[in-house]
Design an enzyme around this catalytic site. Structure first.
Site, PDB file in Angstrom:
ATOM      1  N   LYS A  58       0.823  -1.218   0.000  1.00 11.28           N
ATOM      2  CA  LYS A  58       0.000   0.000   0.000  1.00 11.28           C
ATOM      3  C   LYS A  58       0.856   1.267   0.000  1.00 11.28           C
ATOM      4  CE  LYS A  58      -4.345  -1.933   1.298  1.00 11.28           C
ATOM      5  NZ  LYS A  58      -5.485  -2.050   2.190  1.00 11.28           N
ATOM      6  N   ARG A 100      -3.984 -10.352   4.516  1.00 11.26           N
ATOM      7  CA  ARG A 100      -4.339 -10.341   3.086  1.00 11.26           C
ATOM      8  C   ARG A 100      -3.130  -9.816   2.325  1.00 11.26           C
ATOM      9  NH1 ARG A 100      -6.341  -6.781  -0.702  1.00 11.26           N
ATOM     10  NH2 ARG A 100      -7.874  -7.647  -2.149  1.00 11.26           N
TER      11      ARG A 100
HETATM   12  C1  9MG Z   1      -9.953  -5.300  -1.546  1.00  9.27           C
HETATM   13  N1  9MG Z   1      -9.042  -4.806  -0.541  1.00  9.27           N
HETATM   14  C2  9MG Z   1      -7.990  -3.972  -0.744  1.00  9.27           C
HETATM   15  N2  9MG Z   1      -7.381  -3.714   0.434  1.00  9.27           N
HETATM   16  C3  9MG Z   1      -8.065  -4.400   1.382  1.00  9.27           C
HETATM   17  C4  9MG Z   1      -7.957  -4.527   2.774  1.00  9.27           C
HETATM   18  O1  9MG Z   1      -7.021  -3.871   3.453  1.00  9.27           O
HETATM   19  N3  9MG Z   1      -8.827  -5.315   3.434  1.00  9.27           N
HETATM   20  C5  9MG Z   1      -9.820  -5.969   2.754  1.00  9.27           C
HETATM   21  N4  9MG Z   1     -10.668  -6.720   3.461  1.00  9.27           N
HETATM   22  N5  9MG Z   1      -9.982  -5.876   1.430  1.00  9.27           N
HETATM   23  C6  9MG Z   1      -9.120  -5.098   0.763  1.00  9.27           C
END
Ligand code: 9MG
Length: 278
Positions: free
Chosen positions: A223, A257
Site C-alpha cells: 500500500k 491479506r
Molecule cells: C480489496 N481490498 C484492498 N485492500 C483491502 C484490505 O485492506 N482489506 C480488505 N478486506 N480488502 C481489501
C-alpha cells in the site's frame, strides 16, 4: 473463537491465516493489471494456493484511490469464471471482493464461501441479508467515504476509537439481519480513507480491537503509505509490507491479506517457531 461459514471453518487460537490476492482488474495499483486475463488469474491463484494461502480473494473492481467504479455486468464477467475454476481446483475457501450484493450472490452461487465487503459502511441491509441467507463468511471492513472519494480529506477526532465504535455498531447491525457472529471477521481497512498517520495509529493499536471478540484481518500489502514512509515504488514495498504483517500477527491479528504469499508464509512460520520455543 471460530470464523466459519459455508464450506469452511477456522479455529483460533491457531496459525495466522494468509489470504492471497487475485485482482481480475485492468488497473490494479499493486500488480499493474497483469492478471486481468482470466486464465492468468486462475494460474496465479493456483500458484498462491501452492505457496500456502488458506484463502483466495478474487476481486473485479480496483480499490485504488480514485479508481473508476466498475459496472455490475463487467464485474460479473471478470470474477465469475475465475471463481468457478478455482472452486474446482484449489482446496481453500474463495472469497469475493465486492461491495455489490448481486455480485456477491452470483459468486456464492458458483461456489465462493466468503464476502470481502470493503463497503461495510453501507447504509442498506442487502449485503448483510445475502450473508445471512447463504451463511457465507463476511469480512466487515472500515472505510471512510468510497474508493472514489476516500483519499480527498480523511478526518477523525480519534481514528482508533472511531473504527472500534464502527465495528461495535456494524456487528449489531449485521446480527440484526441474521448474520451469526462466527461468520464475521473485522478489518480496520488500512488505507481506506486514512492518512499515513491514521494508518500508523491503527497499526499501533491493533491489539485493542480484540475487545470485539471476532477474528481480525489486515491488508497492508504494497500500500502507498509504505512508499510514503520508507520510499519505494509498488514493486519495492514487499519488505515494508512484511514488517507490518509480522507486527500485526504479534498484535493478535488472525489473517493477513497479501499479494506475496510465500514470503509472508515464511515470516509467519518463523514467528510461530520462536513463540513455541519461548
Ligand atoms: C480489496 N481490498 C484492498 N485492500 C483491502 C484490505 O485492506 N482489506 C480488505 N478486506 N480488502 C481489501
Amino acid at each position: 473463537m471460530i470464523f466459519a461459514g459455508r464450506h469452511f471453518k477456522f479455529e483460533f487460537p491457531g496459525r495466522a491465516l494468509i489470504m492471497g490476492i487475485v485482482n481480475v482488474t485492468p488497473d490494479s495499483f499493486s500488480d499493474g493489471g497483469q492478471f486481468f486475463n482470466p486464465d492468468r488469474a486462475i494460474e496465479h491463484a493456483q500458484d498462491l494456493f501452492r505457496e500456502g494461502a488458506q484463502m483466495i480473494d478474487v476481486g473485479g473492481e480496483s480499490t485504488r484511490p480514485g479508481a473508476p467504479a466498475v459496472e455490475e455486468p463487467e464485474e460479473l464477467r471478470s470474477v465469475l469464471p475465475v471463481i468457478e475454476a478455482l472452486v474446482k481446483s484449489v482446496q481453500v475457501p474463495i472469497s469475493v471482493d465486492t461491495h455489490k450484493p448481486a455480485v456477491a450472490c452470483a459468486a456464492l452461487k458458483v461456489g465462493a464461501s466468503i464476502i470481502n465487503d470493503i463497503a461495510a459502511n453501507r447504509s442498506d441491509d442487502e449485503m448483510w441479508r445475502v450473508a445471512a441467507d447463504t451463511g457465507a463468511g463476511y469480512i466487515l471492513m472500515h472505510m471512510q467515504g468510497t474508493p472514489q472519494t476516500m483519499h480527498l480529506a480523511p478526518k477523525y477526532a480519534d481514528v482508533v476509537s472511531e473504527v472500534s465504535d464502527f465495528f461495535a455498531d456494524r456487528l449489531k447491525q449485521v446480527q440484526r439481519c441474521g448474520v451469526k457472529p462466527e461468520q464475521v471477521m473485522l478489518d480496520p481497512g488500512i488505507g481506506f480513507g486514512k492518512t499515513v498517520k491514521h494508518n500508523l495509529e491503527l497499526l499501533a493499536a491493533l491489539a485493542q480491537f480484540k475487545v470485539h471478540e471476532r477474528p481480525l484481518l489486515l491488508g497492508v500489502s504494497r500500500k502507498s503509505f509504505i512508499g510514503k514512509l520508507v520510499g519505494g515504488e509498488v514493486q519495492d514495498r514487499g519488505p515494508g509490507s512484511l514488517a507490518c504483517a509480522v507486527w500485526a500477527v504479534l498484535s493478535g491479528v488472525h489473517c493477513i491479506r497479501t499479494h506475496d504469499v510465500a514470503p509472508t508464509c515464511q515470516a509467519l512460520r518463523m514467528i510461530e517457531e520462536i513463540q513455541h520455543a519461548g
